[in-house]
Design a protein around this motif. Structure first.
Motif, short mmCIF file in Angstrom:
data_model
loop_
_atom_site.label_atom_id
_atom_site.label_comp_id
_atom_site.label_asym_id
_atom_site.label_seq_id
_atom_site.Cartn_x
_atom_site.Cartn_y
_atom_site.Cartn_z
N ALA A 39 -62.06 88.29 12.47
CA ALA A 39 -60.89 87.65 13.07
C ALA A 39 -60.89 87.82 14.59
O ALA A 39 -60.62 86.87 15.33
N ILE A 40 -61.24 89.01 15.05
CA ILE A 40 -61.28 89.29 16.49
C ILE A 40 -62.33 88.42 17.17
O ILE A 40 -62.08 87.80 18.21
N THR A 41 -63.53 88.36 16.60
CA THR A 41 -64.63 87.59 17.17
C THR A 41 -64.27 86.11 17.22
O THR A 41 -64.57 85.42 18.21
N LEU A 42 -63.64 85.62 16.18
CA LEU A 42 -63.25 84.21 16.13
C LEU A 42 -62.24 83.89 17.23
O LEU A 42 -62.34 82.85 17.90
N ILE A 43 -61.27 84.76 17.43
CA ILE A 43 -60.27 84.55 18.48
C ILE A 43 -60.92 84.57 19.86
O ILE A 43 -60.68 83.68 20.69
N LEU A 44 -61.79 85.55 20.10
CA LEU A 44 -62.48 85.64 21.39
C LEU A 44 -63.38 84.43 21.62
O LEU A 44 -63.46 83.90 22.73
N PHE A 45 -64.04 83.98 20.56
CA PHE A 45 -64.95 82.84 20.67
C PHE A 45 -64.17 81.58 21.06
O PHE A 45 -64.61 80.80 21.91
N GLY A 46 -63.02 81.37 20.44
CA GLY A 46 -62.21 80.22 20.79
C GLY A 46 -61.72 80.27 22.22
O GLY A 46 -61.74 79.26 22.95
N LEU A 47 -61.30 81.45 22.67
CA LEU A 47 -60.82 81.60 24.05
C LEU A 47 -61.95 81.42 25.05
O LEU A 47 -61.75 80.84 26.13
N MET A 48 -63.16 81.90 24.71
CA MET A 48 -64.30 81.70 25.61
C MET A 48 -64.74 80.24 25.63
O MET A 48 -65.29 79.77 26.63
N SER A 49 -64.49 79.51 24.54
CA SER A 49 -64.79 78.07 24.53
C SER A 49 -63.92 77.36 25.56
O SER A 49 -64.40 76.46 26.28
N ILE A 50 -62.66 77.74 25.65
CA ILE A 50 -61.75 77.16 26.65
C ILE A 50 -62.23 77.51 28.05
O ILE A 50 -62.27 76.65 28.95
N GLN A 51 -62.62 78.76 28.25
CA GLN A 51 -63.12 79.20 29.55
C GLN A 51 -64.34 78.40 29.96
O GLN A 51 -64.50 77.99 31.12
N LEU A 52 -65.24 78.17 29.00
CA LEU A 52 -66.49 77.46 29.27
C LEU A 52 -66.20 76.01 29.68
O LEU A 52 -66.86 75.47 30.57
N ILE A 53 -65.24 75.40 29.03
CA ILE A 53 -64.88 74.01 29.35
C ILE A 53 -64.20 73.92 30.71
O ILE A 53 -64.47 73.00 31.51
N GLN A 54 -63.33 74.89 31.01
CA GLN A 54 -62.53 74.80 32.22
C GLN A 54 -63.27 75.23 33.48
O GLN A 54 -63.17 74.59 34.52
N LYS A 55 -64.03 76.33 33.41
CA LYS A 55 -64.59 76.91 34.63
C LYS A 55 -66.12 76.81 34.73
O LYS A 55 -66.67 76.67 35.81
N LYS A 56 -66.81 76.94 33.61
CA LYS A 56 -68.28 76.79 33.56
C LYS A 56 -69.01 77.75 34.49
O LYS A 56 -70.03 77.42 35.08
N GLN A 57 -68.47 78.95 34.66
CA GLN A 57 -69.13 79.95 35.48
C GLN A 57 -70.16 80.72 34.66
O GLN A 57 -70.06 80.79 33.43
N LEU A 58 -71.13 81.31 35.35
CA LEU A 58 -72.23 82.00 34.66
C LEU A 58 -71.72 83.14 33.80
O LEU A 58 -72.22 83.37 32.69
N ALA A 59 -70.70 83.84 34.28
CA ALA A 59 -70.13 84.96 33.51
C ALA A 59 -69.56 84.47 32.20
O ALA A 59 -69.66 85.15 31.17
N HIS A 60 -68.96 83.28 32.20
CA HIS A 60 -68.39 82.72 30.97
C HIS A 60 -69.48 82.24 30.02
O HIS A 60 -69.34 82.35 28.80
N TRP A 61 -70.58 81.73 30.57
CA TRP A 61 -71.71 81.32 29.73
C TRP A 61 -72.25 82.51 28.94
O TRP A 61 -72.46 82.43 27.73
N PHE A 62 -72.49 83.63 29.64
CA PHE A 62 -73.05 84.81 28.98
C PHE A 62 -72.08 85.36 27.93
O PHE A 62 -72.49 85.75 26.84
N ALA A 63 -70.80 85.41 28.28
CA ALA A 63 -69.80 85.92 27.33
C ALA A 63 -69.73 85.02 26.10
O ALA A 63 -69.65 85.51 24.96
#
Length: 425
Positions: free
Chosen positions: A172-196
């Motif tokens: 459940a934790i991983t799924l929540i984090l994965f969804g939030l990082m998907s938003i980050q990736l779409i919005q900012k596209k920074q290298l730190a977000h790619w790795f996360a």
């Protein structure tokens, strides 16, 4: 941002970031009389409860104050009734469960307070999510690579939960984090977000649970559909889109070699033994619905039937305010592990209704506002929907303090985004 709001943001940032650290310390202190995570979260819950109680007691917060009194009164009455009427009342198990229910309620009321006051920045929440993703992902792979990981399952099924005690909670934790990082990736596209994003993505098939993997596929599908729609299928115009598609392609190629791939039915056909033939004939006698139920519920229907029997034979007061933890256990207690059913049987008709009212009020607050049709809202509501689905089918969300803390992030982000939109419009 005033001083008090700045303090709240710093507190939220630190509290979210230390969640995986508390979870790991909990795993290594389970043999103690009380684990580190249980102690710290109980202290946090107590402080937050007192703070919210004081804040809601003001005249302009009477509705929240009434909801809070009703919800916790239901929990307290249920505890007292079972203390007096339950034939086998184990103080440790019962108190631990009621504290988890209280933690769930405190988090819901905290989200209500934050969203109404708009006192937490979305930037703080996203920053905390990114840092937490690195901590969860790096410690997970350290555990796997050093061969010190806890197995997700006790028996033949493959899977790794890292240094996290519960694979279901980690899913459940991983799924929540994965969804939030998907938003980050779409919005900012920074290298730190790619790795996360990549490190959390790599965990989805390795945990070995269906909830993490299938939920991850849902989020991936939404993200791909959005990218294709935004670029009108011309992905070669954006190197971020090309990189994303390549990462997902590599992810798909490695699935057969992961835990979830090993847990899939084997393709090869080996001559069956006599026992296997008998088992197969029994399976064929079951209907498709029964087979699907067995696959999805994983024996939860058995525990449901047992606790339902306890409930039907219980004292009228226990039907109204619940059976407490795991029904009328004789030896080792066992929850159904379907959160909403566990809530109903544990708190009864009135107790569970009082406990659900704050959640219903929160959902109403988040949904029936001015709508904003953006990809971040679609993903945030998908994260919440998947989490509720996991809570209903597999449990370990509402009454898992760690998972419930992470679930508060998308709930605060939905309210936070709406408040920011309102302020700027």
């Amino acid at each position: 941002m005033d001083k008090s709001t700045n303090t709240v943001n710093k507190f939220i940032l630190v509290f979210i970031v230390i969640q995986p650290i508390m979870d790991i310390l909990t795993t290594f202190t389970l043999s103690f009389p009380i684990s580190v995570g249980s102690l710290l979260r109980t202290l946090f819950m107590s402080v937050l409860f007192i703070t919210l109680f004081i804040c809601f007691s003001h005249k302009n917060k009477k509705k929240n104050f009434t909801l809070m009194i009703m919800a916790f009164s239901g929990v307290l009455v249920s505890f007292i009734i079972n203390l007096l009427l339950k034939s086998h009342f184990n103080w440790i198990w019962e108190l631990n469960f009621y504290l988890k229910v209280s933690y769930f309620l405190v988090i819901i009321f905290a989200v209500l307070y934050v969203n109404e006051r708009n006192c937490v920045s979305t930037r703080t929440l996203y920053t905390a999510t990114t840092i937490t993703s690195y901590i969860v992902g790096c410690t997970y792979w350290m555990a796997v690579l050093t061969n010190t990981s806890i197995n997700s399952y006790r028996y033949d099924t493959s899977g790794y939960s890292g240094w996290f005690f519960s694979a279901n909670e980690l899913s459940a934790i991983t799924l929540i984090l994965f969804g939030l990082m998907s938003i980050q990736l779409i919005q900012k596209k920074q290298l730190a977000h790619w790795f996360a994003y990549i490190i959390i993505l790599s965990m989805l098939p390795m945990i070995g649970t269906k909830t993490a993997f299938i939920g991850g596929l849902v989020l991936i599908s939404i993200t791909i559909a959005y990218i294709l729609w935004k670029l009108r299928l011309k992905i070669w115009r954006d190197w971020h889109a090309i990189a994303f598609i390549m990462i997902i392609f590599l992810f798909a190629c490695f699935i057969p070699y992961t835990s979830i791939g090993n847990n899939s039915p084997p393709e090869n056909h080996v001559s069956p033994t006599q026992n296997e033939l008998k088992a197969n004939s029994e399976l064929e006698a079951l209907s498709t619905y029964e087979l699907l139920s067995q696959k999805i519920l994983s024996s939860r229907d058995i525990y449901f039937a047992e606790i339902k029997k306890d409930y039907l034979h219980a004292h009228i007061l226990r039907k109204i305010f619940g059976l407490g933890y795991a029904g009328d256990y004789q030896n080792e207690p066992k929850l159904i592990e379907m959160d909403f059913f566990d809530l109903f049987f544990s708190l009864g008709i009135i107790g569970s209704l009082f406990a659900m009212l704050p959640l219903i009020f929160l959902v109403k607050h988040l949904i029936f506002k001015k709508p904003y049709f953006e990809i971040k809202y679609l993903l945030l509501f998908t994260i919440v929907g998947l989490s509720v689905g996991i809570a209903f089918l597999a449990g370990h969300v509402l009454f898992a303090p760690s998972a419930m803390t992470y679930l508060s992030i998308p709930l605060m982000l939905i309210g936070g985004h709406k408040n920011e939109q309102t302020q700027t419009s």
